[in-house]
Design a protein around this motif. Sequence first.
Motif, PDB file in Angstrom:
ATOM      1  N   GLN A 150      16.322  -9.179  -2.701  1.00  0.00           N
ATOM      2  CA  GLN A 150      16.718  -9.514  -3.967  1.00  0.00           C
ATOM      3  C   GLN A 150      17.096  -8.343  -4.847  1.00  0.00           C
ATOM      4  O   GLN A 150      18.011  -8.363  -5.519  1.00  0.00           O
ATOM      5  N   HIS A 151      16.189  -7.323  -4.790  1.00  0.00           N
ATOM      6  CA  HIS A 151      16.409  -6.100  -5.367  1.00  0.00           C
ATOM      7  C   HIS A 151      16.251  -5.063  -4.483  1.00  0.00           C
ATOM      8  O   HIS A 151      15.382  -4.385  -4.084  1.00  0.00           O
ATOM      9  N   PRO A 152      17.427  -4.580  -4.006  1.00  0.00           N
ATOM     10  CA  PRO A 152      17.443  -3.471  -3.009  1.00  0.00           C
ATOM     11  C   PRO A 152      17.130  -2.137  -3.604  1.00  0.00           C
ATOM     12  O   PRO A 152      17.355  -1.941  -4.773  1.00  0.00           O
ATOM     13  N   THR A 153      16.416  -1.383  -2.909  1.00  0.00           N
ATOM     14  CA  THR A 153      16.113  -0.072  -3.460  1.00  0.00           C
ATOM     15  C   THR A 153      17.215   0.940  -3.198  1.00  0.00           C
ATOM     16  O   THR A 153      18.153   0.716  -2.512  1.00  0.00           O
ATOM     17  N   LYS A 154      16.985   1.844  -4.150  1.00  0.00           N
ATOM     18  CA  LYS A 154      18.102   3.030  -4.050  1.00  0.00           C
ATOM     19  C   LYS A 154      17.777   4.423  -3.808  1.00  0.00           C
ATOM     20  O   LYS A 154      18.591   5.195  -3.662  1.00  0.00           O
ATOM     21  N   ARG A 155      16.261   4.552  -3.749  1.00  0.00           N
ATOM     22  CA  ARG A 155      15.854   5.888  -3.505  1.00  0.00           C
ATOM     23  C   ARG A 155      14.766   5.734  -2.805  1.00  0.00           C
ATOM     24  O   ARG A 155      13.892   4.574  -3.065  1.00  0.00           O
ATOM     25  N   PRO A 156      13.963   6.663  -2.086  1.00  0.00           N
ATOM     26  CA  PRO A 156      12.714   6.559  -1.500  1.00  0.00           C
ATOM     27  C   PRO A 156      11.604   6.913  -2.568  1.00  0.00           C
ATOM     28  O   PRO A 156      11.763   6.909  -3.547  1.00  0.00           O
ATOM     29  N   ASN A 157      10.563   5.901  -1.871  1.00  0.00           N
ATOM     30  CA  ASN A 157       9.267   5.842  -2.769  1.00  0.00           C
ATOM     31  C   ASN A 157       9.680   4.674  -3.584  1.00  0.00           C
ATOM     32  O   ASN A 157       8.768   4.794  -4.856  1.00  0.00           O
ATOM     33  N   GLU A 158      10.491   3.868  -3.781  1.00  0.00           N
ATOM     34  CA  GLU A 158      10.977   3.142  -5.004  1.00  0.00           C
ATOM     35  C   GLU A 158      10.134   1.752  -4.859  1.00  0.00           C
ATOM     36  O   GLU A 158       9.573   1.124  -5.829  1.00  0.00           O
ATOM     37  N   LEU A 159       9.831   1.286  -3.608  1.00  0.00           N
ATOM     38  CA  LEU A 159       9.323   0.130  -3.572  1.00  0.00           C
ATOM     39  C   LEU A 159       8.188   0.258  -2.078  1.00  0.00           C
ATOM     40  O   LEU A 159       8.479   0.941  -1.030  1.00  0.00           O
ATOM     41  N   TRP A 160       6.771  -0.144  -2.433  1.00  0.00           N
ATOM     42  CA  TRP A 160       5.972   0.118  -1.432  1.00  0.00           C
ATOM     43  C   TRP A 160       5.509  -1.326  -1.115  1.00  0.00           C
ATOM     44  O   TRP A 160       5.321  -2.577  -2.101  1.00  0.00           O
ATOM     45  N   GLN A 161       5.197  -1.390   0.067  1.00  0.00           N
ATOM     46  CA  GLN A 161       4.474  -2.842   0.461  1.00  0.00           C
ATOM     47  C   GLN A 161       3.189  -2.431   1.327  1.00  0.00           C
ATOM     48  O   GLN A 161       2.791  -1.657   1.944  1.00  0.00           O
ATOM     49  N   THR A 162       2.153  -3.399   1.262  1.00  0.00           N
ATOM     50  CA  THR A 162       0.881  -3.214   1.916  1.00  0.00           C
ATOM     51  C   THR A 162       0.495  -4.630   2.462  1.00  0.00           C
ATOM     52  O   THR A 162       1.262  -5.548   2.170  1.00  0.00           O
ATOM     53  N   ASP A 163      -0.299  -4.463   3.514  1.00  0.00           N
ATOM     54  CA  ASP A 163      -0.638  -5.744   4.268  1.00  0.00           C
ATOM     55  C   ASP A 163      -2.441  -5.412   4.402  1.00  0.00           C
ATOM     56  O   ASP A 163      -2.719  -4.481   5.027  1.00  0.00           O
ATOM     57  N   PHE A 164      -2.844  -6.749   4.312  1.00  0.00           N
ATOM     58  CA  PHE A 164      -4.460  -6.710   4.623  1.00  0.00           C
ATOM     59  C   PHE A 164      -4.592  -7.927   5.313  1.00  0.00           C
ATOM     60  O   PHE A 164      -3.976  -8.894   5.197  1.00  0.00           O
ATOM     61  N   THR A 165      -5.544  -8.006   6.065  1.00  0.00           N
ATOM     62  CA  THR A 165      -5.910  -8.951   7.050  1.00  0.00           C
ATOM     63  C   THR A 165      -7.394  -9.326   6.854  1.00  0.00           C
ATOM     64  O   THR A 165      -7.927 -10.282   7.586  1.00  0.00           O
ATOM     65  N   TYR A 166      -8.185  -8.487   6.195  1.00  0.00           N
ATOM     66  CA  TYR A 166      -9.665  -8.691   5.952  1.00  0.00           C
ATOM     67  C   TYR A 166     -10.000  -9.303   4.433  1.00  0.00           C
ATOM     68  O   TYR A 166      -9.910  -8.768   3.604  1.00  0.00           O
ATOM     69  N   LEU A 167     -10.062 -10.741   4.861  1.00  0.00           N
ATOM     70  CA  LEU A 167     -10.220 -11.515   3.416  1.00  0.00           C
ATOM     71  C   LEU A 167     -11.813 -12.221   3.584  1.00  0.00           C
ATOM     72  O   LEU A 167     -12.086 -12.421   4.461  1.00  0.00           O
ATOM     73  N   ARG A 168     -12.183 -12.471   2.360  1.00  0.00           N
ATOM     74  CA  ARG A 168     -13.419 -13.168   1.952  1.00  0.00           C
ATOM     75  C   ARG A 168     -12.837 -14.510   1.848  1.00  0.00           C
ATOM     76  O   ARG A 168     -12.245 -14.808   0.850  1.00  0.00           O
ATOM     77  N   VAL A 169     -13.262 -15.516   2.558  1.00  0.00           N
ATOM     78  CA  VAL A 169     -12.773 -16.887   2.590  1.00  0.00           C
ATOM     79  C   VAL A 169     -14.025 -17.628   2.129  1.00  0.00           C
ATOM     80  O   VAL A 169     -15.198 -17.434   2.686  1.00  0.00           O
ATOM     81  N   VAL A 170     -14.135 -18.203   0.812  1.00  0.00           N
ATOM     82  CA  VAL A 170     -15.268 -19.006   0.312  1.00  0.00           C
ATOM     83  C   VAL A 170     -16.043 -20.117   1.310  1.00  0.00           C
ATOM     84  O   VAL A 170     -15.325 -20.789   1.900  1.00  0.00           O
ATOM     85  N   SER A 171     -17.235 -19.993   1.211  1.00  0.00           N
ATOM     86  CA  SER A 171     -18.089 -20.882   2.329  1.00  0.00           C
ATOM     87  C   SER A 171     -17.473 -20.858   3.641  1.00  0.00           C
ATOM     88  O   SER A 171     -17.523 -21.725   4.637  1.00  0.00           O
ATOM     89  N   TRP A 172     -16.845 -19.676   4.052  1.00  0.00           N
ATOM     90  CA  TRP A 172     -16.639 -19.252   5.362  1.00  0.00           C
ATOM     91  C   TRP A 172     -17.150 -17.957   5.827  1.00  0.00           C
ATOM     92  O   TRP A 172     -17.625 -17.985   6.948  1.00  0.00           O
ATOM     93  N   GLY A 173     -16.726 -16.991   5.216  1.00  0.00           N
ATOM     94  CA  GLY A 173     -17.283 -15.550   5.403  1.00  0.00           C
ATOM     95  C   GLY A 173     -15.984 -14.649   5.583  1.00  0.00           C
ATOM     96  O   GLY A 173     -14.928 -15.083   5.107  1.00  0.00           O
ATOM     97  N   TRP A 174     -16.065 -13.573   5.846  1.00  0.00           N
ATOM     98  CA  TRP A 174     -15.006 -12.589   6.131  1.00  0.00           C
ATOM     99  C   TRP A 174     -14.193 -12.591   7.258  1.00  0.00           C
ATOM    100  O   TRP A 174     -14.601 -13.260   8.491  1.00  0.00           O
TER     101      TRP A 174
ATOM    102  N   ARG B 131     -10.669 -26.444  12.219  1.00  0.00           N
ATOM    103  CA  ARG B 131     -11.662 -25.247  12.545  1.00  0.00           C
ATOM    104  C   ARG B 131     -12.927 -25.337  11.803  1.00  0.00           C
ATOM    105  O   ARG B 131     -14.164 -25.260  12.115  1.00  0.00           O
ATOM    106  N   GLU B 132     -12.889 -25.908  10.494  1.00  0.00           N
ATOM    107  CA  GLU B 132     -13.955 -25.954   9.600  1.00  0.00           C
ATOM    108  C   GLU B 132     -15.083 -27.055  10.164  1.00  0.00           C
ATOM    109  O   GLU B 132     -16.153 -26.950  10.042  1.00  0.00           O
ATOM    110  N   LEU B 133     -14.375 -28.239  10.536  1.00  0.00           N
ATOM    111  CA  LEU B 133     -15.153 -29.272  11.321  1.00  0.00           C
ATOM    112  C   LEU B 133     -15.797 -28.915  12.713  1.00  0.00           C
ATOM    113  O   LEU B 133     -17.023 -29.145  12.787  1.00  0.00           O
TER     114      LEU B 133
END
Length: 173
Positions: free
Chosen positions: A149-173, A105-107
């Motif tokens: 590995q560490h199962p949760t025992k109550r609500p809001n004990e473990l949060w997860q995020t996901d992002f797809t908007y990254l800045r890649v060096v010498s490539w762009g957003w 892709r870079e080439l």
Amino acid sequence: MGKGASAEKVGRDIQRKTRRRFSAEEKIRIVLEGLRGEESIAALCRREGLAPNLYCRWSKEFLGDGKKRLLGDTKSEASAPEVKGLRDENDRLKHALADPGKSPRELSWQETDRTGHFNSESSVYRILKAHDLITSSACVLIRAAGRFQHPTKRPNELWQTDFTYLRVVSWGW
């Protein structure tokens, strides 16, 4: 009638599978023998085991190309712009192959930015693979576990995020 038709089919299949293939040198030799005129074309074709119309086709091709050469038409079937385009593409690919550490892709994008000519990522990958320049990816494969590995025992004990908007060096957003 059924046996006769199948016998003809078997005969045609045998002929097709045992059909003789002539090299370019053999074709030239046969055409030159016919042009000498020492024996008839029919006798020559019988002796060589080929159909007279095949001999005529070979002689027309042979004489047609000779006529082009004598007229000074030495230009190959590829036109001048085609040859120039192939040379340019060859030069571009040599530049791309000079930096095998980059991904296809870079080439591809580098080539498009530098010269304005577009080569798809898949084409660049295919060319790199043909020259054994594809490196294995630097990612580590991890198998998915059957449970956390560490199962949760109550609500809001473990949060997860996901992002797809990254800045890649010498490539762009």
